[in-house]
Enzyme design. Structure first.
Site, PDB file in Angstrom:
ATOM      1  N   HIS A   1       0.832  -1.210   0.000  1.00 25.54           N
ATOM      2  CA  HIS A   1       0.000   0.000   0.000  1.00 25.54           C
ATOM      3  C   HIS A   1       0.859   1.249   0.000  1.00 25.54           C
ATOM      4  CE1 HIS A   1      -2.621   2.996   2.401  1.00 25.54           C
ATOM      5  NE2 HIS A   1      -2.925   3.080   1.118  1.00 25.54           N
TER       6      HIS A   1
ATOM      7  N   VAL B   1       5.476   2.415   2.291  1.00 23.44           N
ATOM      8  CA  VAL B   1       4.650   1.367   1.678  1.00 23.44           C
ATOM      9  C   VAL B   1       4.321   0.385   2.795  1.00 23.44           C
ATOM     10  CG1 VAL B   1       4.482  -0.509   0.000  1.00 23.44           C
ATOM     11  CG2 VAL B   1       5.722   1.601  -0.593  1.00 23.44           C
ATOM     12  N   GLU B   2       3.038   0.231   3.109  1.00 26.19           N
ATOM     13  CA  GLU B   2       2.609  -0.759   4.108  1.00 26.19           C
ATOM     14  C   GLU B   2       2.540  -2.121   3.423  1.00 26.19           C
ATOM     15  OE1 GLU B   2      -0.914   1.747   5.103  1.00 26.19           O
ATOM     16  OE2 GLU B   2      -0.513   1.104   7.151  1.00 26.19           O
ATOM     17  N   VAL B   3       3.308  -3.069   3.937  1.00 26.07           N
ATOM     18  CA  VAL B   3       3.318  -4.430   3.367  1.00 26.07           C
ATOM     19  C   VAL B   3       2.506  -5.308   4.320  1.00 26.07           C
ATOM     20  CG1 VAL B   3       4.745  -6.376   2.643  1.00 26.07           C
ATOM     21  CG2 VAL B   3       5.553  -4.024   2.274  1.00 26.07           C
TER      22      VAL B   3
ATOM     23  N   GLY C   1      -1.914   3.026   8.623  1.00 23.72           N
ATOM     24  CA  GLY C   1      -1.989   4.431   8.216  1.00 23.72           C
ATOM     25  C   GLY C   1      -3.408   4.920   8.054  1.00 23.72           C
TER      26      GLY C   1
END
Ligand SMILES: NC(=O)C1=CN([C@@H]2O[C@H](COP(=O)(O)OP(=O)(O)OC[C@H]3O[C@@H](n4cnc5c(N)ncnc54)[C@H](O)[C@@H]3O)[C@@H](O)[C@H]2O)C=CC1
Ligand SMILES: O=C(O)[C@@H](O)C(=O)[C@H](O)[C@@H](O)CO
Length: 291
Positions: free
Chosen positions: A121, A132-134, A171
């Site tokens: 994300h 970047v949210e993994v 987030g």
């Protein structure tokens, strides 16, 4: 553009082939922004030589190692597209969605091999925001997460892997909670949208760029925050349905910058200038990250 700027051969699926010229113009703007601000040593021609447009899945996905989508935030649509994508890739190709907060398990229900499906994300604007949210689904392997984190680092991003998925991930859960309270404050006549934004910009936003909210509580003293919670939590907005303030704006087609009116009136080039000012500071911050 991020993948091609990082040196990867990159295939793009043209959902509307007649939009190729417009898409190329937007890609060129991002690539030239990176060149102009020394975020890359590459040049426009060589980066574009790594970008390949296709109007079909077979050519787009042939021999792909990593696939990502940023199609509309609609679960059924994402499921339909991922089912189609999986017909054209190997069982080990990593499949990633840029969903803002949908359940990866719900999306992956249509996959034969969900173990290689993961959320990656990005944050808006994706070319300038580092995070970047993994986010793994229940079937996602550790190797898929590890490889995705590694790839995001090769793109120059700041990946953060979550332990498990929750709607909105981290987030957007925090962003939604803050926005819900901000709109409540305006609705209650406590402050104007401009005053709310100014308070956040010159306090929380300034501090959270340096120390996150949990560490800030440690620094401030958990006893103090505990005492505050005793009287304040009951006062905070508890809306658990679609936000009526946002619903009203959408009903009146007041969608913000894209329609010229939202909680602010965006006249003339106000929107463009605030985005340009924001992006300039994001570029400075990105260069500072790289230093
Ligand atoms: N807009 C933002 O700031 C951010 C959005 N996201 C996520 O990224 C995704 C896209 O968001 P937006 O660009 O705002 O949505 P959008 O609705 O503005 O754009 C979606 C795009 O998907 C394309 N599309 C629709 N159906 C398709 C199909 N079957 N095959 C290929 N392309 C198709 C559309 O042509 C359109 O260009 C969503 O999942 C959203 O949650 C994530 C981070 C930031
Ligand atoms: O940049 C953001 O805020 C994104 O991470 C999001 O996912 C937002 O929800 C975005 O989709 C709304 O603009």
């Amino acid at each position: 553009a991020q993948f091609a700027l990082a040196g990867f051969e990159t295939n793009l699926f043209l959902h509307h082939p007649d939009q190729q010229e417009t898409i190329q113009e937007r890609l060129n703007a991002i690539i030239l922004e990176a060149i102009d601000h020394q975020l890359t040593n590459d040049n426009l021609v060589s980066v574009n030589n790594r970008l390949h447009f296709h109007d079909n899945y077979a050519d787009t996905l042939a021999n792909a190692d990593f696939v990502t989508e940023s199609i509309s935030e609609d679960l059924a649509l994402k499921q339909t597209v991922w089912h189609q994508i999986e017909q054209h890739v190997t069982p080990t190709t990593i499949l990633s969605t840029n969903t803002s907060g949908l359940s990866p398990d719900d999306i992956a229900k249509v996959l034969t091999h969900p173990e290689r499906f993961v959320v990656a994300h990005f944050w808006n604007p994706a070319q300038l925001m580092p995070l970047v949210e993994v986010v793994p689904g229940q079937a996602t392997t550790d190797a898929t997460v590890k490889d995705t984190v590694s790839l995001m680092r090769q793109l120059g991003k700041h990946p953060v892997a979550l332990k498990q998925a929750a709607l909105g991930f981290v987030g957007n859960r925090i962003q939604a909670a803050v926005l819900r309270e901000a709109l409540h404050i305006v609705d209650e006549g406590i402050a104007s949208p401009a005053a709310v934004d100014e308070v956040v910009k010159y306090s929380l936003g300034r501090r959270w760029n340096l120390v996150g909210p949990i560490a800030s509580a440690d620094l401030g003293g958990l006893d103090v925050f505990d005492n505050i919670s005793k009287y304040l939590y009951a006062e905070l907005d508890h809306t658990t349905t679609e936000d009526p303030r946002l619903q009203a704006k959408v009903a009146h087609h007041e969608l913000g910058l894209k329609t010229g009116h939202g909680f602010y009136d965006w006249d003339g080039d106000q929107g463009a200038s605030i985005v340009a000012e924001r992006n300039a500071k994001l570029i400075d911050a990105l260069k500072h990250d790289h230093d």
